[in-house]
Design an enzyme around this catalytic site. Structure first.
Site, PDB file in Angstrom:
ATOM      1  N   ARG A   1      26.530  18.353   9.494  1.00 55.29           N
ATOM      2  CA  ARG A   1      27.240  17.253   8.858  1.00 55.29           C
ATOM      3  C   ARG A   1      28.697  17.636   8.582  1.00 55.29           C
ATOM      4  O   ARG A   1      29.566  16.770   8.517  1.00 55.29           O
ATOM      5  CB  ARG A   1      26.504  16.830   7.583  1.00 55.29           C
TER       6      ARG A   1
ATOM      7  N   LYS B   1      18.372  31.124   7.979  1.00 55.19           N
ATOM      8  CA  LYS B   1      17.054  30.575   8.323  1.00 55.19           C
ATOM      9  C   LYS B   1      16.023  31.699   8.431  1.00 55.19           C
ATOM     10  O   LYS B   1      16.381  32.848   8.691  1.00 55.19           O
ATOM     11  CB  LYS B   1      17.129  29.872   9.689  1.00 55.19           C
TER      12      LYS B   1
HETATM   13  N1  BES Z   1      19.981  22.350  13.027  1.00 51.00           N
HETATM   14  C1  BES Z   1      19.310  22.138  11.815  1.00 51.00           C
HETATM   15  C2  BES Z   1      18.285  21.005  11.870  1.00 51.00           C
HETATM   16  C3  BES Z   1      17.143  21.145  12.833  1.00 51.00           C
HETATM   17  C4  BES Z   1      15.922  21.627  12.397  1.00 51.00           C
HETATM   18  C5  BES Z   1      17.284  20.785  14.147  1.00 51.00           C
HETATM   19  C6  BES Z   1      14.877  21.741  13.289  1.00 51.00           C
HETATM   20  C7  BES Z   1      16.233  20.902  15.039  1.00 51.00           C
HETATM   21  C8  BES Z   1      15.024  21.383  14.596  1.00 51.00           C
HETATM   22  C9  BES Z   1      20.283  21.794  10.694  1.00 51.00           C
HETATM   23  O1  BES Z   1      21.550  22.359  10.798  1.00 51.00           O
HETATM   24  C10 BES Z   1      19.686  22.307   9.435  1.00 51.00           C
HETATM   25  O2  BES Z   1      19.575  23.483   9.303  1.00 51.00           O
HETATM   26  N2  BES Z   1      19.294  21.405   8.558  1.00 51.00           N
HETATM   27  C11 BES Z   1      18.698  21.745   7.325  1.00 51.00           C
HETATM   28  C12 BES Z   1      19.406  20.929   6.277  1.00 51.00           C
HETATM   29  C13 BES Z   1      19.129  21.373   4.903  1.00 51.00           C
HETATM   30  C14 BES Z   1      19.765  22.732   4.633  1.00 51.00           C
HETATM   31  C15 BES Z   1      19.717  20.352   3.965  1.00 51.00           C
HETATM   32  C16 BES Z   1      17.229  21.378   7.401  1.00 51.00           C
HETATM   33  O3  BES Z   1      16.882  20.367   8.004  1.00 51.00           O
HETATM   34  O4  BES Z   1      16.429  22.140   6.866  1.00 51.00           O
HETATM   35 ZN    ZN Z   2      21.663  24.298   9.896  1.00 54.55          ZN
END
Ligand code: BES
Ligand code: ZN
Ligand code: ZN
Length: 488
Positions: free
Chosen positions: A343, A269
């Site tokens: 997931r 990230k």
């Molecule tokens: N934990 C994150 C999602 C999230 C984002 C929670 C902001 C709370 C606040 C999750 O694991 C994630 O990184 N999701 C990605 C998925 C993508 C890679 C398909 C996302 O939402 O960008």
């Molecule tokens: Zn994630």
């Protein structure tokens, strides 16, 4: 308005009076008489608008709390938390009586109104700054004993019960606040599972923690893959509350995403605000809270709580995009993006539930996608289910508790982009409708369960608000789940 002179105990030093614009003139007149203050001044000064506060001193401190027109019960609670928070140093030392006017609290909502006021009042004393060295005030005093409610006598019998319930829910919510707010170096998969175990021992429900070796033996390879880059082992916690009962109780399984920190892994990230990702176990925290609350409230339900937990780290050992991993349920998964880790661990959780528990209902809560926040903002969780009745019940509980859910579709179209050339499924779909494709991914692992709901809680479990400016926990889910389970 009841006669306050007579009813407010002489040792109460603070009186809080929630009021709506309905019958306000009459109520203020009665108040002015009771406290021998100038009526005209009160009438012109206070309109009982939402969040309006007016205080005066007349032997006791009197706080008028405006609720606005037709307030919902959960709104009344929110206003109360706000008010108490804004004056919490003073209120911490006070003996408080709430005066409820039965012109707008009808009998059927009175219990809930008292419970909501009391629990939210208690929540206001949550200490976000526990790790500060100069801990200013030790506010976490035993409050419930100091709170009383002055209402019409014919309803009086339920007050103690309502305060007791409020106390339990507020304590549970405060624990959930801690779980979500504590940073990943304090709360990791192991310490988290220990906390669940402590709660089970204290409140009489089973908690079994599977450690890394057992997780390996069971073949929860998706959980292991997410954990691969970490020096902290994963845990898989199974909680079970089963009250003694003659009748066959409904069997419900709750599953929570317990990612104690989400760096994204190799698909790392942006560092901007990455620290929020300490909250990526908020779904699991809500599940842990629900188990404790149900056990303490002794609700008639056979309840399971399942928490797969790990952090999602970057290291030379971390799982790389392209890896193909065999899940607990047997399906092979191609990991396209290591940041779609929630997931993966939930898939093993769902596989475990389908195989070993066979519940009537499965509800999972997960801070799963930024896409869900794009769709619904911070106002509601995304709800995905094919079961109309479950959707309606969760919707109703959301409306009642203020922990809202909004249904999003689980149509076939959203699953199409999860097709993998080399494995049964891949963990990343098209760059649109990400919350829905994540839900479709999970659905694959439910063994076509007829009553499964997925709640994407990414937008609602932590937020900036008057209580903190660096995103703090809301304990979203605890009240929603308790209300749902109470109404089964
Ligand atoms: N934990 C994150 C999602 C999230 C984002 C929670 C902001 C709370 C606040 C999750 O694991 C994630 O990184 N999701 C990605 C998925 C993508 C890679 C398909 C996302 O939402 O960008
Ligand atoms: Zn994630
Ligand atoms: Zn995550």
């Amino acid at each position: 308005m009841i006669d306050l002179q007579e009813r407010v105990n002489s040792d109460h030093d603070t009186v809080i009076i929630p009021l709506t614009p309905k019958d306000l003139e009459m109520n203020l007149r009665a108040l002015a008489n009771s406290f021998s203050v100038n009526e005209d001044f009160l009438q012109s000064e206070f309109k009982a608008e939402k969040k309006e506060i007016h205080s005066f001193f007349a032997k006791k401190k009197v706080i008028l709390m405006g609720l606005g027109e037709n307030p919902k019960i959960h709104e009344i609670g929110k206003f109360c938390r706000s008010l108490a928070f804004s004056q919490r140093n003073k209120l911490a030392k006070s003996k408080i009586a709430f005066v409820l006017n039965d012109s707008f609290f009808e009998e059927n909502v009175l219990f809930d109104a008292i419970e909501s006021l009391a629990s939210n009042f208690l929540l206001a004393f949550y200490e976000l700054g526990k790790l500060k060295t100069e801990n200013t005030d030790k506010l976490n005093i035993e409050f419930a004993g100091k709170l009383s409610f002055v209402i019409d006598t014919k309803f009086y019998k339920n007050v103690e019960k309502a305060i007791e319930k409020a106390k339990i829910l507020a304590e549970v919510q405060q624990k959930v606040f801690d779980l979500v707010n504590l940073p990943a170096n304090v709360l990791d998969s192991v310490t988290f599972s220990e906390k669940m175990q402590e709660s089970g021992t204290k409140y009489g429900y089973e908690v079994k923690v599977f450690h890394k070796e057992e997780i390996e033996k069971m073949g929860m390879n998706l959980l292991l893959a997410v954990n691969q880059g970490s020096h902290i082992p994963p845990t898989f916690t199974v909680m079970e509350y089963k009250p003694k009962s003659e009748k066959k109780l409904p069997k419900v399984a709750l599953l929570g995403k317990g990612v104690t920190f989400d760096t994204g892994g190799v698909s790392i990230k942006d560092s901007n605000n990455m620290y929020f990702m300490k909250c990526d176990m908020a779904g699991a925290a809500a599940v842990a809270g629900a188990l404790e609350a149900v056990a303490r409230l002794k609700l008639p339900v056979h309840l399971f709580g399942i928490v797969p937990s790990t952090d999602n780290m970057v290291s030379s050992k971390a799982v790389v995009p392209s890896a193909i991993v065999k899940s607990y349920s047997g399906l092979s998964v191609e990991i396209i993006d290591t940041d779609a880790e929630g997931r993966l661990i939930l898939a093993d959780g769902l596989g475990y539930i389908a195989k070993n528990i066979e519940p009537d209902v499965i509800i999972d809560l997960a801070t799963l996608t930024g896409s869900c926040i794009m769709a619904l903002g911070y106002a509601a969780a995304g709800m995905f289910t094919q079961n109309e009745e479950l959707a309606q019940k969760l919707y109703n509980s959301g409306q009642k508790t203020g922990e809202k859910v909004w249904r999003l579709p689980l149509w076939e179209e959203y699953g199409a982009s999860l097709k993998s050339d080399m494995a049964d499924i891949k963990n990343l779909g098209a760059p649109v409708a990400g919350a829905a494709s994540a839900a479709k991914f999970l659905e694959k692992f439910t063994q076509k369960h007829s009553a499964w709901a997925h709640l994407d809680v990414a937008g609602v479990t932590f937020t900036d608000n008057e209580f903190g400016s660096q995103r703090n926990a809301t304990a979203y889910g605890v009240r929603l789940l308790i209300d749902y389970l109470e109404n089964l």
